[in-house]
Enzyme design. Sequence first.
Site, PDB file in Angstrom:
ATOM      1  N   PRO A  53       0.847  -1.200   0.000  1.00  0.00           N
ATOM      2  CA  PRO A  53       0.000   0.000   0.000  1.00  0.00           C
ATOM      3  C   PRO A  53       0.874   1.240   0.000  1.00  0.00           C
ATOM      4  CG  PRO A  53       0.032  -1.024   2.182  1.00  0.00           C
ATOM      5  CD  PRO A  53       0.764  -1.949   1.262  1.00  0.00           C
ATOM      6  N   MET A  54       0.609   2.168  -0.923  1.00  0.00           N
ATOM      7  CA  MET A  54       1.430   3.379  -1.042  1.00  0.00           C
ATOM      8  C   MET A  54       0.519   4.578  -1.254  1.00  0.00           C
ATOM      9  SD  MET A  54       4.576   1.913  -3.390  1.00  0.00           S
ATOM     10  CE  MET A  54       3.514   0.919  -4.445  1.00  0.00           C
TER      11      MET A  54
ATOM     12  N   CYS B 124       3.307   3.427   9.018  1.00  0.00           N
ATOM     13  CA  CYS B 124       3.489   4.732   8.390  1.00  0.00           C
ATOM     14  C   CYS B 124       4.062   5.727   9.398  1.00  0.00           C
ATOM     15  CB  CYS B 124       2.166   5.251   7.837  1.00  0.00           C
ATOM     16  SG  CYS B 124       2.324   6.854   7.005  1.00  0.00           S
TER      17      CYS B 124
ATOM     18  N   ASN C 142       8.955  -6.813   3.671  1.00  0.00           N
ATOM     19  CA  ASN C 142       8.791  -5.619   2.855  1.00  0.00           C
ATOM     20  C   ASN C 142       9.983  -4.702   3.106  1.00  0.00           C
ATOM     21  OD1 ASN C 142       7.091  -2.565   3.336  1.00  0.00           O
ATOM     22  ND2 ASN C 142       7.409  -3.452   1.327  1.00  0.00           N
ATOM     23  N   GLY C 143      10.314  -3.897   2.094  1.00  0.00           N
ATOM     24  CA  GLY C 143      11.352  -2.890   2.269  1.00  0.00           C
ATOM     25  C   GLY C 143      12.579  -3.139   1.410  1.00  0.00           C
ATOM     26  N   GLY C 144      12.819  -2.256   0.442  1.00  0.00           N
ATOM     27  CA  GLY C 144      14.057  -2.288  -0.316  1.00  0.00           C
ATOM     28  C   GLY C 144      14.184  -3.373  -1.360  1.00  0.00           C
TER      29      GLY C 144
ATOM     30  N   ARG D  32       7.864   0.337  -4.275  1.00  0.00           N
ATOM     31  CA  ARG D  32       8.241   1.275  -5.333  1.00  0.00           C
ATOM     32  C   ARG D  32       8.705   0.597  -6.619  1.00  0.00           C
ATOM     33  NH1 ARG D  32      12.302   4.577  -1.847  1.00  0.00           N
ATOM     34  NH2 ARG D  32      12.210   2.636  -0.666  1.00  0.00           N
TER      35      ARG D  32
END
Length: 332
Positions: free
Chosen positions: A16-17, A99, A210-212, A234
Amino acid sequence: MPFTAATKAARLSVAPMMDWTDRHCRFLHRQLSSRVLLYTEMVTAPALVRGGAMHLLDYNPEEHPVALQLGGSDPEELAQAATLGAQAVYDEINLNVGCPSDRVQSGTFGAVLMKDPGLVAECCAAMRVATDVEVTVKCRIGVDDQDPEEILPEFLARIVAAGVQRVAIHARKAWLQGLSPKENRDIPPLDYELVHRMKQLFPNLHISVNGGLETLDEAEVRLEGGLDGVMIGRAAYHRPVDILGQADRRIFGLGGPDRTAEDAVAAMLPYIERHLSQGGKLHQVTRHMLGLFTGRPGARAWRRHLSEHATRRGAGPELVEEALQEVNGAMV
């Protein structure tokens, strides 16, 4: 644990972004993968329950499996919001505990809730009582000066006791003061191995990392290392064909050809027609399509044509076809 459609799809999900994963973005992503789990932008429980902003729950049925991410910290209000999400037939209700933005902190939700695992557990328990839809959590490994090795196991134990069976862990701390949300996505160091250790501690908990993560190669490493799922943000947005176009085959083991950028464009044209007929604007859709040809000849011409012309009055699907011709011309 019961293998719902969302649980199976969580082997690979798009994070989710905010401002990115709206319904037009999700529809595009679904054209590239039939299986990945898609998430809404965070929707605050107060906006639904007190503000009556039901339009925030709108989505296209073709998006399934699709999860609603909620933000909030009041158990009763979150339970009401989860009920609304269930009535909208979402496949999962996810609680945002990751967040780090000031606006979110001021509402006492998001990453700041890592400091109060008891409250998070109360929220999850209330949401689970209110609906039969699976309730999940997206969190960080810790915030500020917390020691992730100490607080993350306690945090997970509390939400598991509340009935949560699936969690996505952003493998970075969040710094609530001194770093912007953008910096919080890049500066705190990643600790994937801690997430793997959590899987060893909680073998029955479905854990996504999640992340990177930038490629499907990296995703496969994490899955082969024992994690249940990978959540990519992303990279999936900026390079959707690289990540999602191959996902059904490589991550979910399906046969058939990979999906291409051209496939996605063809699928989006009738969608754009419908959107415009309902009073929408072309750029609301095409802004999510800019990365379709990333890494290919003509990618810059594609982005430029859409960026410069999609906002003009009367712009329609023919503009997308013109941009595609620019790509084809660059490949000659």
